[in-house]
Design a protein around this motif. Sequence first.
Motif, PDB file in Angstrom:
ATOM      1  N   PHE A   1     125.552  64.131  53.374  1.00  0.00           N
ATOM      2  CA  PHE A   1     126.218  64.407  52.097  1.00  0.00           C
ATOM      3  C   PHE A   1     125.760  63.485  50.979  1.00  0.00           C
ATOM      4  O   PHE A   1     125.555  63.919  49.840  1.00  0.00           O
ATOM      5  CB  PHE A   1     127.736  64.285  52.268  1.00  0.00           C
TER       6      PHE A   1
ATOM      7  N   VAL B   1     131.858  72.063  44.270  1.00  0.00           N
ATOM      8  CA  VAL B   1     131.811  73.030  45.364  1.00  0.00           C
ATOM      9  C   VAL B   1     132.602  74.259  44.958  1.00  0.00           C
ATOM     10  O   VAL B   1     133.434  74.208  44.038  1.00  0.00           O
ATOM     11  CB  VAL B   1     132.376  72.435  46.668  1.00  0.00           C
TER      12      VAL B   1
ATOM     13  N   ALA C   1     128.164  73.943  51.240  1.00  0.00           N
ATOM     14  CA  ALA C   1     128.476  73.406  52.562  1.00  0.00           C
ATOM     15  C   ALA C   1     127.387  73.798  53.555  1.00  0.00           C
ATOM     16  O   ALA C   1     126.824  74.892  53.489  1.00  0.00           O
ATOM     17  CB  ALA C   1     129.825  73.925  53.033  1.00  0.00           C
ATOM     18  N   THR C   2     127.079  72.875  54.461  1.00  0.00           N
ATOM     19  CA  THR C   2     126.148  73.189  55.536  1.00  0.00           C
ATOM     20  C   THR C   2     126.730  74.240  56.468  1.00  0.00           C
ATOM     21  O   THR C   2     126.028  75.131  56.956  1.00  0.00           O
ATOM     22  CB  THR C   2     125.832  71.916  56.347  1.00  0.00           C
TER      23      THR C   2
ATOM     24  N   THR D   1     127.790  62.883  57.982  1.00  0.00           N
ATOM     25  CA  THR D   1     128.352  64.191  57.648  1.00  0.00           C
ATOM     26  C   THR D   1     129.731  64.032  57.021  1.00  0.00           C
ATOM     27  O   THR D   1     130.571  63.299  57.547  1.00  0.00           O
ATOM     28  CB  THR D   1     128.461  65.075  58.907  1.00  0.00           C
TER      29      THR D   1
ATOM     30  N   PHE E   1     129.238  68.929  55.381  1.00  0.00           N
ATOM     31  CA  PHE E   1     128.079  68.684  54.529  1.00  0.00           C
ATOM     32  C   PHE E   1     127.210  67.645  55.237  1.00  0.00           C
ATOM     33  O   PHE E   1     127.539  66.456  55.247  1.00  0.00           O
ATOM     34  CB  PHE E   1     128.498  68.154  53.155  1.00  0.00           C
TER      35      PHE E   1
END
Length: 338
Positions: free
Chosen positions: A199, A169, A210-211, A182, A196
């Motif tokens: 994930f 990330v 990241a969402t 999540t 996420f």
Amino acid sequence: MKNFKHLFLAGLTTITLASCSDDDDAMIETDDGMEVDAPMLFATTHSGNIAGYNLDTGDSYTVSSDANDAEGIIYDDDADALIVASRDPLEIQSYSDVSMWDDMSNEAMANFTSSSDVMSPRDIAVSDDMVVIADNADTNGDDDDTPNGRFFIYTRTADGMTLRNTVMVDFNVWGIEFVDNTLYAVVDQTNMLASFDNFLSNSGDGMVEATKMIALEGIGRTHGLDYDDGTMIMSDIGEASSDSDGALHVIMDFDDKFNDTEDGATLAVEEQVRIAGASTMLGIPVNVSYDEDSGMIYVAELANGDGRVLAFSDEDSGDATPAINNMLSGVSAVYFED
């Protein structure tokens, strides 16, 4: 008012790390063997010791482990095992028959370990047979200030742990927590929280985004987090050089508040409860564990007094005095198991 059924130690300012105990106080017999029954709090330290506290009886113990430095711990009640992130040697360790440990135990030996994949492990999150490790080592190898981090994803069996994949990330990582599918992750060196969705569907190596990412007003630098039944607890370590400017943020109705905060926006401090001040003894609260049933927040406080295990009520606010204050040098993580 909460019913503090697990707070046998409430009102005490210090808990000792050695006391008389009875093995039966912390275990029950099941078809699969023994498992921890009484509410227990486990803690790792940067010396590699593992401490255990029986919160019903007040009994406690400390054992040496195969780690010379540990940070990150989770109890698996199905296997009666502790999973520990070892920083020296660099591996993930599993310790079995934890319910048999007491104040007569001096040493614990890992029944199996992972391969040496991690470089700077910090926190652990588990979803079924998958174990995720947050690692804050520099991933691009350039030693610059570009934020980066990674998550090591392991598949766990009864007798081993195999690295499935590694995802990277574009931010520094620390605390992580699964809520259903999540993964929530602290964005280290900031006041931000990333999520996420689904994930574990990231089954290959490589970068992931990241969402969603939001800021938490009032936090200087977040580190630890834990979620239980709709409430998220996040820690604020403030300035790394200070042993007195730490805090806890209690976010009730977290799911709705997080969903209502747009990506990149800020959750207002009025939507949170902040616990901070000289009486709290919070300086660098690196890790937290929360039990909604009893309303207790357990804290690994690294800096104040060279290390403390603290506990607060989720009804506390402001400059609250901890209900539990136990000295534990170099404490690095805590985990509550009911």
